[in-house]
Write a protein that holds these residues in place. Sequence first.
Motif, PDB file in Angstrom:
ATOM      1  N   UNK A 104     -49.622  59.717 -19.506  1.00  0.00           N
ATOM      2  CA  UNK A 104     -49.366  59.016 -18.148  1.00  0.00           C
ATOM      3  C   UNK A 104     -50.753  58.421 -18.196  1.00  0.00           C
ATOM      4  N   UNK A 105     -50.777  57.266 -18.077  1.00  0.00           N
ATOM      5  CA  UNK A 105     -52.170  56.346 -17.884  1.00  0.00           C
ATOM      6  C   UNK A 105     -52.125  55.662 -16.469  1.00  0.00           C
ATOM      7  N   UNK A 113     -60.771  50.439 -16.917  1.00  0.00           N
ATOM      8  CA  UNK A 113     -60.699  51.791 -17.292  1.00  0.00           C
ATOM      9  C   UNK A 113     -59.523  52.311 -16.794  1.00  0.00           C
ATOM     10  N   UNK A 114     -59.110  53.498 -17.318  1.00  0.00           N
ATOM     11  CA  UNK A 114     -57.692  54.282 -16.817  1.00  0.00           C
ATOM     12  C   UNK A 114     -58.064  55.873 -17.500  1.00  0.00           C
ATOM     13  N   UNK A 115     -57.374  56.463 -16.339  1.00  0.00           N
ATOM     14  CA  UNK A 115     -57.420  58.067 -16.660  1.00  0.00           C
ATOM     15  C   UNK A 115     -56.052  58.285 -17.462  1.00  0.00           C
ATOM     16  N   UNK A 116     -56.108  59.101 -18.516  1.00  0.00           N
ATOM     17  CA  UNK A 116     -55.207  59.323 -19.474  1.00  0.00           C
ATOM     18  C   UNK A 116     -54.812  60.889 -19.408  1.00  0.00           C
ATOM     19  N   UNK A 117     -53.508  61.186 -19.120  1.00  0.00           N
ATOM     20  CA  UNK A 117     -53.231  62.797 -19.305  1.00  0.00           C
ATOM     21  C   UNK A 117     -51.988  62.831 -20.158  1.00  0.00           C
ATOM     22  N   UNK A 118     -52.263  63.715 -21.143  1.00  0.00           N
ATOM     23  CA  UNK A 118     -50.804  63.904 -21.980  1.00  0.00           C
ATOM     24  C   UNK A 118     -50.543  65.530 -22.171  1.00  0.00           C
ATOM     25  N   UNK A 283     -43.802  58.529 -25.608  1.00  0.00           N
ATOM     26  CA  UNK A 283     -43.712  57.600 -24.483  1.00  0.00           C
ATOM     27  C   UNK A 283     -44.998  57.597 -23.561  1.00  0.00           C
ATOM     28  N   UNK A 284     -45.354  56.509 -22.983  1.00  0.00           N
ATOM     29  CA  UNK A 284     -46.420  56.232 -22.287  1.00  0.00           C
ATOM     30  C   UNK A 284     -45.909  55.704 -20.836  1.00  0.00           C
ATOM     31  N   UNK A 285     -46.225  56.167 -19.716  1.00  0.00           N
ATOM     32  CA  UNK A 285     -45.738  55.821 -18.419  1.00  0.00           C
ATOM     33  C   UNK A 285     -47.277  55.267 -17.727  1.00  0.00           C
ATOM     34  N   UNK A 295     -48.697  53.172  -8.476  1.00  0.00           N
ATOM     35  CA  UNK A 295     -47.572  52.449  -8.415  1.00  0.00           C
ATOM     36  C   UNK A 295     -47.249  52.334 -10.134  1.00  0.00           C
ATOM     37  N   UNK A 296     -46.007  52.803 -10.364  1.00  0.00           N
ATOM     38  CA  UNK A 296     -45.668  52.573 -11.835  1.00  0.00           C
ATOM     39  C   UNK A 296     -45.346  50.893 -11.972  1.00  0.00           C
ATOM     40  N   UNK A 297     -46.038  50.608 -13.145  1.00  0.00           N
ATOM     41  CA  UNK A 297     -45.974  49.275 -13.466  1.00  0.00           C
ATOM     42  C   UNK A 297     -45.443  48.847 -14.668  1.00  0.00           C
ATOM     43  N   UNK A 298     -44.993  50.057 -15.571  1.00  0.00           N
ATOM     44  CA  UNK A 298     -44.583  49.812 -16.936  1.00  0.00           C
ATOM     45  C   UNK A 298     -44.417  51.062 -17.620  1.00  0.00           C
ATOM     46  N   UNK A 299     -43.595  51.065 -18.730  1.00  0.00           N
ATOM     47  CA  UNK A 299     -43.261  52.257 -19.645  1.00  0.00           C
ATOM     48  C   UNK A 299     -43.512  51.453 -20.836  1.00  0.00           C
ATOM     49  N   UNK A 300     -44.063  52.282 -21.993  1.00  0.00           N
ATOM     50  CA  UNK A 300     -44.226  52.002 -23.414  1.00  0.00           C
ATOM     51  C   UNK A 300     -44.135  53.239 -24.216  1.00  0.00           C
TER      52      UNK A 300
END
Length: 399
Positions: A104-105, A113-118, A283-285, A295-300
């Motif tokens: 989850x980014x 910048x982004x916060x990344x959790x996995x 997968x990445x959200x 807000x969810x803007x995309x999935x990859x």
Amino acid sequence: TTARDSRGARSRPAPLRRTREGRTSEEPAIIRSGPAGPAIVETARGFEVLNCGPTEDAIAYDGVPAGLSAKPTLSVETESPQGGTATVTLSYLAWGFDWQANYVATMHEGGAATDLFAWVTLASTDMTSFADAQTMVVAGKVNRTTGRTSNPYESADTFEFQCYITERVVAADAAGFGAPPPPAPPPPPAPMMAAEAIVVTGSRVRKVVQEDLGDLKAYRVPEPTTVAAKSQKQVALLGKDAVPVSVIYLSDVRFDGASDPRIVVRAINKTEKGLGLPLPAGPVALFERQSGRELLIGESSTDDKAIGEEVELKFDNASNVTLEHRALEPKGRNRPFEITVRNANPFPVRFEGDFEIDPEMMRGMSQRLARKNGRNLWAVNVPANGSVALRYIVRLPKD
């Protein structure tokens, strides 16, 4: 009526117990299948598959045969020159397990910048529960083999067993148990899990510890974890705040046209760049913070990424950045083209055009192009509510 055990020997009668709508009845049966595959029995109606109809079926035994223990027992024969006490560790292979990494980014405002959790999801289809087990997952493309050679004359890779119930069997069941119930309604769709809930779940456990396993990467769960039968378990993989990223709008340019711009989030997997951990594929959200909300803007998805590699996440086509690709009047073997990129955002954006055209065939560029992975790359900043254009010529080879 007699039944056969797993070795095929005749043993004793085996009543078939069937339950439907709270009512249970028994009838004699003969077991005709071995321990592997579907359970096939022979009744007065013919051959049937257990639990392949409107009833819940089970084989009922009124006792245990002599010499057979109801509790699984391991028996080992060994030779020793002297007696004594020894500690023995039993190891065996268990199948039906898999795992997956999910990311989850969350983009910061401004997109710098982004916060990344996995987290790691452990999945088990095994009937056995493993309590307080030492767990380690292996990332990468592991070569697996069953030792079985392929048969070139086989027409199918696997067998598929399906229930086949004749009207005669259904009618007989209805006579003994009453009319069949209507089919159950489909289950409601599972609610979407919010990113905050996932983060809270993952924060309750310690993160996995990365280790090397030959050319592969292993991630060890630092504390015993329980994987229950036919269930899933989630363990935190990593949590990184304010990872520096670049947001790019990318299009693939071909001779016959160009793709619509896509949003690409790019980062470098180095410690000084906020990461520095081998990232397993998954997968990445992507979420974006806007007015205090995410807000969810995309999935990859991402492939396995080693330390030092570039991490590139490609999402769906952008709506505020568009591209127009025009073919101009040809002159002999020269085919001139013009690309116009327009930005409807109130802020400037970075655009890259990746040319899938032989660089030796391109000439007459109105702007200087860079090179990446052996191909021409048009990298340019598009001003807010503005546009940029590029003209180039593709020279066709002689006939």
